[in-house]
Design a protein around this motif. Structure first.
Motif, PDB file in Angstrom:
ATOM      1  N   ALA A 239     -33.879 -24.896  34.124  1.00  0.00           N
ATOM      2  CA  ALA A 239     -33.827 -26.042  35.471  1.00  0.00           C
ATOM      3  C   ALA A 239     -34.979 -26.965  35.187  1.00  0.00           C
ATOM      4  O   ALA A 239     -34.755 -28.291  35.418  1.00  0.00           O
ATOM      5  CB  ALA A 239     -34.464 -24.955  36.603  1.00  0.00           C
ATOM      6  N   ALA A 240     -35.967 -26.693  34.255  1.00  0.00           N
ATOM      7  CA  ALA A 240     -36.988 -27.721  33.705  1.00  0.00           C
ATOM      8  C   ALA A 240     -36.854 -27.597  32.162  1.00  0.00           C
ATOM      9  O   ALA A 240     -36.427 -26.727  31.638  1.00  0.00           O
ATOM     10  CB  ALA A 240     -38.488 -27.236  34.409  1.00  0.00           C
ATOM     11  N   LEU A 241     -37.261 -28.822  31.696  1.00  0.00           N
ATOM     12  CA  LEU A 241     -37.380 -28.832  30.386  1.00  0.00           C
ATOM     13  C   LEU A 241     -38.245 -27.753  29.632  1.00  0.00           C
ATOM     14  O   LEU A 241     -39.439 -27.589  29.996  1.00  0.00           O
ATOM     15  CB  LEU A 241     -37.906 -30.279  29.728  1.00  0.00           C
ATOM     16  CG  LEU A 241     -37.861 -30.546  28.319  1.00  0.00           C
ATOM     17  CD1 LEU A 241     -36.869 -30.645  27.581  1.00  0.00           C
ATOM     18  CD2 LEU A 241     -38.855 -31.939  28.128  1.00  0.00           C
ATOM     19  N   PRO A 242     -37.932 -26.930  28.946  1.00  0.00           N
ATOM     20  CA  PRO A 242     -38.466 -25.968  28.232  1.00  0.00           C
ATOM     21  C   PRO A 242     -39.564 -26.481  27.385  1.00  0.00           C
ATOM     22  O   PRO A 242     -39.396 -27.717  26.712  1.00  0.00           O
ATOM     23  CB  PRO A 242     -37.670 -25.166  27.435  1.00  0.00           C
ATOM     24  CG  PRO A 242     -36.403 -26.066  27.265  1.00  0.00           C
ATOM     25  CD  PRO A 242     -36.321 -27.010  28.235  1.00  0.00           C
ATOM     26  N   PRO A 243     -40.558 -25.700  27.297  1.00  0.00           N
ATOM     27  CA  PRO A 243     -41.795 -26.056  26.262  1.00  0.00           C
ATOM     28  C   PRO A 243     -41.098 -26.078  24.995  1.00  0.00           C
ATOM     29  O   PRO A 243     -40.741 -25.251  24.576  1.00  0.00           O
ATOM     30  CB  PRO A 243     -42.836 -25.095  26.547  1.00  0.00           C
ATOM     31  CG  PRO A 243     -42.183 -24.084  27.558  1.00  0.00           C
ATOM     32  CD  PRO A 243     -41.068 -24.569  28.089  1.00  0.00           C
ATOM     33  N   LEU A 244     -41.310 -27.202  24.083  1.00  0.00           N
ATOM     34  CA  LEU A 244     -40.856 -27.718  22.934  1.00  0.00           C
ATOM     35  C   LEU A 244     -42.106 -27.231  22.014  1.00  0.00           C
ATOM     36  O   LEU A 244     -43.169 -27.944  21.868  1.00  0.00           O
ATOM     37  CB  LEU A 244     -40.180 -28.808  22.707  1.00  0.00           C
ATOM     38  CG  LEU A 244     -39.211 -29.156  23.891  1.00  0.00           C
ATOM     39  CD1 LEU A 244     -38.572 -30.446  23.661  1.00  0.00           C
ATOM     40  CD2 LEU A 244     -37.970 -27.906  23.312  1.00  0.00           C
ATOM     41  N   GLY A 245     -41.782 -26.518  20.829  1.00  0.00           N
ATOM     42  CA  GLY A 245     -42.872 -26.411  19.608  1.00  0.00           C
ATOM     43  C   GLY A 245     -42.471 -27.540  18.622  1.00  0.00           C
ATOM     44  O   GLY A 245     -41.766 -28.337  18.773  1.00  0.00           O
ATOM     45  N   ASP A 246     -43.640 -27.543  17.737  1.00  0.00           N
ATOM     46  CA  ASP A 246     -43.563 -28.599  16.696  1.00  0.00           C
ATOM     47  C   ASP A 246     -42.351 -28.685  16.062  1.00  0.00           C
ATOM     48  O   ASP A 246     -41.748 -29.762  15.785  1.00  0.00           O
ATOM     49  CB  ASP A 246     -44.879 -28.293  15.674  1.00  0.00           C
ATOM     50  CG  ASP A 246     -46.196 -28.787  16.534  1.00  0.00           C
ATOM     51  OD1 ASP A 246     -46.103 -29.123  17.549  1.00  0.00           O
ATOM     52  OD2 ASP A 246     -47.275 -28.139  15.949  1.00  0.00           O
ATOM     53  N   MET A 247     -41.661 -27.490  15.746  1.00  0.00           N
ATOM     54  CA  MET A 247     -40.436 -27.715  14.761  1.00  0.00           C
ATOM     55  C   MET A 247     -39.262 -28.146  15.816  1.00  0.00           C
ATOM     56  O   MET A 247     -38.325 -28.775  15.274  1.00  0.00           O
ATOM     57  CB  MET A 247     -40.080 -26.221  14.388  1.00  0.00           C
ATOM     58  CG  MET A 247     -38.772 -26.458  13.388  1.00  0.00           C
ATOM     59  SD  MET A 247     -38.824 -27.448  11.875  1.00  0.00           S
ATOM     60  CE  MET A 247     -39.681 -26.983  10.799  1.00  0.00           C
ATOM     61  N   ASP A 248     -39.338 -27.791  17.089  1.00  0.00           N
ATOM     62  CA  ASP A 248     -38.315 -28.328  17.812  1.00  0.00           C
ATOM     63  C   ASP A 248     -38.330 -29.855  18.017  1.00  0.00           C
ATOM     64  O   ASP A 248     -37.339 -30.497  18.094  1.00  0.00           O
ATOM     65  CB  ASP A 248     -38.229 -27.744  19.316  1.00  0.00           C
ATOM     66  CG  ASP A 248     -38.243 -26.222  19.393  1.00  0.00           C
ATOM     67  OD1 ASP A 248     -37.429 -25.667  18.596  1.00  0.00           O
ATOM     68  OD2 ASP A 248     -38.946 -25.520  20.245  1.00  0.00           O
ATOM     69  N   VAL A 249     -39.426 -30.250  18.254  1.00  0.00           N
ATOM     70  CA  VAL A 249     -39.830 -31.785  18.456  1.00  0.00           C
ATOM     71  C   VAL A 249     -39.225 -32.391  16.971  1.00  0.00           C
ATOM     72  O   VAL A 249     -38.556 -33.558  17.118  1.00  0.00           O
ATOM     73  CB  VAL A 249     -40.975 -32.089  18.671  1.00  0.00           C
ATOM     74  CG1 VAL A 249     -41.314 -33.675  18.652  1.00  0.00           C
ATOM     75  CG2 VAL A 249     -41.605 -31.609  20.153  1.00  0.00           C
ATOM     76  N   ALA A 250     -39.709 -32.011  15.906  1.00  0.00           N
ATOM     77  CA  ALA A 250     -39.225 -32.473  14.855  1.00  0.00           C
ATOM     78  C   ALA A 250     -37.885 -32.468  14.600  1.00  0.00           C
ATOM     79  O   ALA A 250     -37.189 -33.527  13.850  1.00  0.00           O
ATOM     80  CB  ALA A 250     -40.050 -31.533  13.574  1.00  0.00           C
TER      81      ALA A 250
END
Length: 191
Positions: free
Chosen positions: A84-95
Motif C-alpha cells: 500500500a505504501a512504497l516499501p523501504p528500499l535498501g542500497d542495492m534496491d536503489v542501485a
C-alpha cells in the motif's frame, strides 16, 4: 492504446518490446499495485521518498499520472510496487532502480527484491516505444489480454511467449514482423 500494435518477446531477457502501448493502458493491470516508482520522467503527480531519494506515485494518483502528457517527457521509466505504501528500499534496491533508469535494462533481474515489482518499464514518447521487463509471464499475458482490443487482431500468445516472431496488429489483421528495437523502421513501413 493506439490503432496498431507492434510487439515481440525475448524470453531469455524476460522482455517485451512494443509500440502502441501507453502508460494509461497499464492502469487495469496496476489496479492492485500500491503505486509506481517513477525512475525517469517529470510528473506533477509524484511524492518524494526521502530515505531512497526517489519519486513515486501512489495508487490513488496513477490515473492522474496517465492523464499527464507523458509523451512530452521524452523517455520515462517506472517500476510498480505491491505494498500500500512504497516499501523501504535498501542500497542495492536503489542501485538497481537507478541503473535501470540510466541504462534501460535491469542490473541483475527484472524483479527488484525490496520493491517486489512485477514490471520494469522503459518508454520513449509514451506509446511510441516500450521496453517492458517482467517478473512472471502470467502478468504479461493478463496485461495484454486486457489491453489488446479484438479490432486490432488476435495476438498469438503462445508464439509470443516462445519468442518465435514479432507481430504487427492493425485493423483485425495480424502479420509476422521482424524483432527489432528500431521502431521507426517498422512504423515507417507499416503506417
Amino acid at each position: 492504446m493506439r490503432n496498431y500494435l507492434y510487439i515481440w518477446h525475448d524470453p531469455d531477457q524476460q522482455m517485451l518490446v512494443a509500440s502502441g502501448i501507453e502508460f494509461g493502458d497499464f492502469l487495469p493491470a496496476l489496479g492492485e499495485a500500491g503505486g509506481v516508482l517513477l525512475l525517469k520522467g517529470d510528473a506533477a503527480a509524484v511524492q518524494y521518498d526521502a530515505p531512497s531519494g526517489l519519486q513515486h506515485v501512489p495508487q490513488t494518483q496513477l490515473a492522474a499520472l496517465a492523464r499527464e502528457d507523458m509523451a512530452s517527457w521524452g523517455s520515462h521509466a517506472w517500476a510498480d510496487y505491491q505494498d500500500a505504501a512504497l516499501p523501504p528500499l535498501g542500497d542495492m534496491d536503489v542501485a538497481e532502480a537507478l541503473f535501470f533508469a540510466h541504462r534501460g535494462r535491469p542490473l541483475r533481474r527484472p524483479r527488484i527484491p525490496g520493491l517486489g515489482n512485477r514490471f520494469l518499464a522503459y518508454a520513449h514518447d509514451d506509446g511510441w516505444y516500450l521496453k517492458l521487463f517482467y517478473s512472471a509471464w502470467d502478468d504479461v499475458a493478463q496485461l495484454l489480454a486486457g489491453i489488446v482490443p479484438a479490432a486490432l487482431g488476435t495476438l498469438d500468445m503462445q508464439g509470443l511467449q516462445q519468442g518465435d516472431a514479432g507481430y504487427w496488429l492493425r485493423q483485425g489483421v495480424v502479420q509476422a514482423e521482424v524483432r527489432t528495437h528500431d521502431i521507426d523502421s517498422v512504423l515507417n513501413r507499416r503506417l
